[in-house]
Design an enzyme around this catalytic site. Structure first.
Site, mmCIF file in Angstrom:
data_model
loop_
_atom_site.group_PDB
_atom_site.id
_atom_site.type_symbol
_atom_site.label_atom_id
_atom_site.label_comp_id
_atom_site.label_asym_id
_atom_site.label_seq_id
_atom_site.Cartn_x
_atom_site.Cartn_y
_atom_site.Cartn_z
ATOM 1 C CG HIS A 189 -2.141 -0.827 1.103
ATOM 2 N ND1 HIS A 189 -3.149 -0.549 0.208
ATOM 3 C CD2 HIS A 189 -2.531 -1.941 1.771
ATOM 4 C CE1 HIS A 189 -4.113 -1.451 0.324
ATOM 5 N NE2 HIS A 189 -3.753 -2.313 1.262
ATOM 6 C CG ASP A 201 -7.070 -3.358 1.149
ATOM 7 O OD1 ASP A 201 -6.354 -4.251 0.679
ATOM 8 O OD2 ASP A 201 -6.774 -2.697 2.163
ATOM 9 C CD GLU A 222 -5.152 -8.573 4.813
ATOM 10 O OE1 GLU A 222 -5.078 -7.814 3.813
ATOM 11 O OE2 GLU A 222 -4.617 -8.314 5.899
ATOM 12 C CG HIS A 277 -4.027 -6.965 0.212
ATOM 13 N ND1 HIS A 277 -3.736 -5.780 0.853
ATOM 14 C CD2 HIS A 277 -2.933 -7.272 -0.520
ATOM 15 C CE1 HIS A 277 -2.513 -5.403 0.525
ATOM 16 N NE2 HIS A 277 -2.007 -6.299 -0.321
#
EC number: 3.4.13.22
Length: 220
Positions: A134, A141, A198, A201
């Site tokens: 990020h 996301d 996740e 992500h």
């Protein structure tokens, strides 16, 4: 006026590093063409290149696992190469009746430090000394919405840090499994890789080698 001219000269000369510390959050009056951007590593505002995304930038609100607003506003900056792949992926989803909904995009290192101060646990927040994708402008996301604007059921909320959020967790109903599979397949086809723990992500392939940045944005 004279002072402004001096500052401008110094910026071009690279003497004032602060001249490069902010990203331009000004919205273009018309959509720009991402294919016209030749610098693949440049940071741009996604909102200037498409109206076909839905934004729910969680860290610009207190509706997140930190329980605190850490972004000044809900901008979505990414590197040009990330935007190109994300636009291609969203086009594929739109052809099938869906759209990408964004929860998070580029995150300055200073905000990473702030998040780490609130939750200093690498199980939940990347250590700012190393940074995350990020912080490099290569991660998003996301989830999907249907033609009615309803989010697809992915089994957990965004930023749910339990085993149920993993791509490898299969104790879910068929609809949830198929929704996650659908999201993952299209993203992988468009030069992204998934993050096992996740479901939301995705990293642009090759972005791990990019530099961690601390470019901030001013809200208009």
């Amino acid at each position: 006026m004279k002072f402004n001219k001096i500052v401008l000269v110094l910026c071009f000369a690279g003497i004032l590093l602060s001249c490069k510390s902010y990203l331009d959050s000004t919205k273009s009056t018309t959509l720009l063409d991402i294919t016209a951007e030749t610098d693949e590593d440049k940071f741009v505002n996604l909102k200037n290149y498409s109206n076909d995304f839905i934004y729910d930038m969680k860290y610009a609100t207190a509706d997140n696992f930190l329980k605190e607003k850490v972004y000044p506003c809900d901008e979505c900056f990414l590197r040009v190469k990330t935007v190109k792949s994300l636009l291609a992926a969203n086009k594929n989803f739109i052809e099938k009746g869906f759209k990408i909904k964004l929860y998070d995009c580029y995150r300055p290192r200073a905000i990473q430090r702030k998040m780490w101060k609130i939750v200093p646990d690498a199980n939940y927040v990347a250590n700012p000394r190393r940074g995350s994708i990020h912080n490099k402008g290569g991660a998003v996301d996301i989830t999907l919405i249907d033609s009615l604007g309803i989010e697809l059921d992915m089994g957990t909320k965004f930023d749910f840090f339990g085993e149920e959020a993993s791509h490898n967790y299969l104790n879910l109903n068929d609809t949830i499994i198929q929704n996650r599979k659908f999201l993952k397949e299209i993203m992988l086809q468009n030069n992204f890789s998934s993050f096992d723990s996740e479901w939301w992500h995705y990293n642009l392939n090759g972005s791990k080698a990019d530099k961690v940045e601390n470019l901030k944005w001013k809200c208009n």
